[in-house]
Motif scaffolding. Structure first.
Motif, PDB file in Angstrom:
ATOM      1  N   ILE A 189       2.123   8.911  -1.382  1.00  0.00           N
ATOM      2  CA  ILE A 189       0.789   8.789  -1.964  1.00  0.00           C
ATOM      3  C   ILE A 189       0.734   7.487  -2.738  1.00  0.00           C
ATOM      4  CG2 ILE A 189      -0.892   9.820  -3.534  1.00  0.00           C
ATOM      5  CD1 ILE A 189       0.334  12.536  -2.919  1.00  0.00           C
ATOM      6  N   GLU A 190      -0.226   6.637  -2.349  1.00  0.00           N
ATOM      7  CA  GLU A 190      -0.380   5.313  -2.957  1.00  0.00           C
ATOM      8  C   GLU A 190       0.922   4.515  -2.893  1.00  0.00           C
ATOM      9  OE1 GLU A 190      -1.913   5.809  -6.871  1.00  0.00           O
ATOM     10  OE2 GLU A 190      -3.854   6.580  -6.186  1.00  0.00           O
ATOM     11  N   HIS A 199      -4.855  15.411  -1.458  1.00  0.00           N
ATOM     12  CA  HIS A 199      -5.110  14.103  -2.077  1.00  0.00           C
ATOM     13  C   HIS A 199      -6.146  13.321  -1.278  1.00  0.00           C
ATOM     14  CE1 HIS A 199      -4.388   9.742  -2.578  1.00  0.00           C
ATOM     15  NE2 HIS A 199      -4.173  10.065  -3.859  1.00  0.00           N
ATOM     16  N   ASN A 200      -6.019  13.328   0.059  1.00  0.00           N
ATOM     17  CA  ASN A 200      -6.945  12.568   0.902  1.00  0.00           C
ATOM     18  C   ASN A 200      -8.362  13.105   0.808  1.00  0.00           C
ATOM     19  OD1 ASN A 200      -4.873  10.908   1.763  1.00  0.00           O
ATOM     20  ND2 ASN A 200      -4.473  12.094   3.631  1.00  0.00           N
ATOM     21  N   SER A 251      -9.818  11.417  -2.250  1.00  0.00           N
ATOM     22  CA  SER A 251      -9.649   9.971  -2.390  1.00  0.00           C
ATOM     23  C   SER A 251     -10.348   9.250  -1.257  1.00  0.00           C
ATOM     24  CB  SER A 251      -8.160   9.607  -2.404  1.00  0.00           C
ATOM     25  OG  SER A 251      -7.975   8.212  -2.405  1.00  0.00           O
ATOM     26  N   GLY A 266      -9.499   5.911  -0.790  1.00  0.00           N
ATOM     27  CA  GLY A 266      -8.641   4.754  -0.540  1.00  0.00           C
ATOM     28  C   GLY A 266      -7.775   4.944   0.691  1.00  0.00           C
ATOM     29  N   THR A 267      -6.652   4.217   0.712  1.00  0.00           N
ATOM     30  CA  THR A 267      -5.708   4.335   1.814  1.00  0.00           C
ATOM     31  C   THR A 267      -5.163   5.755   1.879  1.00  0.00           C
ATOM     32  OG1 THR A 267      -5.062   2.021   1.528  1.00  0.00           O
ATOM     33  CG2 THR A 267      -3.594   3.416   2.823  1.00  0.00           C
ATOM     34  N   ALA A 322      -3.004   9.008   2.089  1.00  0.00           N
ATOM     35  CA  ALA A 322      -1.609   9.393   1.920  1.00  0.00           C
ATOM     36  C   ALA A 322      -1.130  10.021   3.221  1.00  0.00           C
ATOM     37  CB  ALA A 322      -1.470  10.366   0.756  1.00  0.00           C
ATOM     38  N   GLU A 333       3.771  -1.611  -1.659  1.00  0.00           N
ATOM     39  CA  GLU A 333       2.606  -2.243  -1.023  1.00  0.00           C
ATOM     40  C   GLU A 333       2.699  -2.164   0.500  1.00  0.00           C
ATOM     41  OE1 GLU A 333       5.641  -5.553  -1.609  1.00  0.00           O
ATOM     42  OE2 GLU A 333       4.912  -3.778  -2.697  1.00  0.00           O
ATOM     43  N   ASP A 353       1.999   1.501   1.424  1.00  0.00           N
ATOM     44  CA  ASP A 353       0.592   1.811   1.195  1.00  0.00           C
ATOM     45  C   ASP A 353      -0.286   1.441   2.393  1.00  0.00           C
ATOM     46  OD1 ASP A 353      -1.338   2.922  -0.537  1.00  0.00           O
ATOM     47  OD2 ASP A 353      -2.063   0.923  -1.055  1.00  0.00           O
TER      48      ASP A 353
END
Length: 338
Positions: A14-15, A34-35, A38, A40-41, A43, A149, A152
């Motif tokens: 995650i992240e 989590h997804n 969220s 963002g990218t 998990a 990074e 991620d």
């Protein structure tokens, strides 16, 4: 059943950071929860297996929704490199190679060991199934975990790291095979024995195995950046891996052609050496035939033969033998037979 025996490692990311969970199902639930909250990218869960049994892969197929055909391929192994899409997931087969060093090559020696890595790629999971003892993915996982990074980037980032690692192995093995060929090439015009030809033939056979592992991956790797499951920001990375793969294929092809030329040169050199030996043997046989013929004639012991009852008959016969042998020896040496 859960893949307890064959599992190498698993984790929820995650992240870009690994999150501990008691099991694979719990890791997947944690990631999907989590997804759902969220934007963002995403998990994801990464599960690594080594030579699993069929029930273990079938259990994972139920957990992650894997296609039965891809599961069958992952269990049986010995597949050609390929990329296939099944709904929202993708299945990729990579051939792995490793260079085996030997103090002495025999007819049964292996120079290149091959294996396979199967990758199931989904929106929130990566499942890797490895067959063979070579090219483990522990190094890849540790490198990604040390750089959040990179992790991620999601499942596509893991697939890129795996394919890049496999292609780098191709480059290393191709370079080592090139060194082996150069060493063999340097000895081709020395005294070639059947043992040397066996070694060259062994290299030729291993080069064909290398070619079968590398060349079929070109088309799937070239088409991979166009797949929907590959984010646009990751496509340049996969094109870079494809460029490296093209370089490997060109090197393997040139090495294979060089190996064929070396084998032909070694066979020709071996035949030339054999012909040279036959010329030497024939020359000595011809030289020895003259005294044998003279001795045979005078050994018939007839009463009425020239020089039998003269005092110079014996030395004359010996002189003729020696003179004829010296003349033949000189002639053969002048013609390069001796």
């Amino acid at each position: 059943m859960p893949p307890v025996d064959s599992i190498v490692e698993y984790g929820a990311y995650i992240e870009g950071k690994k999150v501990c969970a008691p099991g694979i199902v719990e890791s997947l639930d944690l990631v999907r929860a989590h997804n759902a909250l969220s934007d963002g990218t995403p998990a994801f869960v990464w599960v690594g297996l080594h030579e699993p049994a069929a029930p273990e892969v079938e259990w994972l197929a139920e957990v992650f929704g894997l296609h039965p055909l891809s599961v069958e391929d992952a269990v049986k192994a010995h597949q050609r490199p390929k990329v296939e899409r099944y709904g929202d997931s993708m299945f990729m087969v990579l051939k792995t190679v490793a260079f085996l060093d030997h103090d002495e090559l025999t007819a049964t020696s292996e120079i290149i060991a091959t294996g396979e890595i199967m990758v199931f790629l989904g929106v929130d999971f990566v499942v890797t199934v490895r067959h063979g003892e070579h090219c483990p993915l522990t190094e890849v996982r540790e490198r990604l975990e040390d750089r959040p990074e990179l992790m991620d980037r999601g499942p596509a980032g893991v697939l890129h790291a795996i394919s890049d690692h496999v292609v780098d192995q191709y480059l290393q093995v191709a370079d080592l095979m090139q060194l082996e060929l150069e060493e063999v090439e340097a000895t081709v015009f020395a005294d070639v024995s059947s043992r040397d030809i066996n070694r060259i033939y062994q290299l030729k056979r291993e080069m064909l195995d290398m070619k079968r592992a590398v060349t079929p991956l070109q088309a799937p790797m070239a088409a991979l950046p166009q797949r929907r499951v590959i984010p646009s920001e990751m496509r340049e990375y996969f094109r870079d891996v494809g460029d490296h793969l093209s370089r490997v294929c060109e090197q393997v092809e040139s090495s294979n052609e060089l190996c064929s030329s070396i084998l032909q040169a070694a066979l020709a050199r071996s035949n030339a050496l054999a012909n040279e030996d036959m010329r030497k043997i024939s020359s000595w046989v011809a030289i020895l035939a003259v005294p044998t013929m003279i001795a045979g004639i005078y050994g018939m012991n007839f009463d009425f033969m020239p020089e039998l009852h003269t005092i110079w008959g014996y030395p004359a016969a010996i002189g003729v033998m020696v003179t004829a042998c010296l003349l033949l020896h000189r002639g053969f040496r002048r013609n390069g037979w001796l």
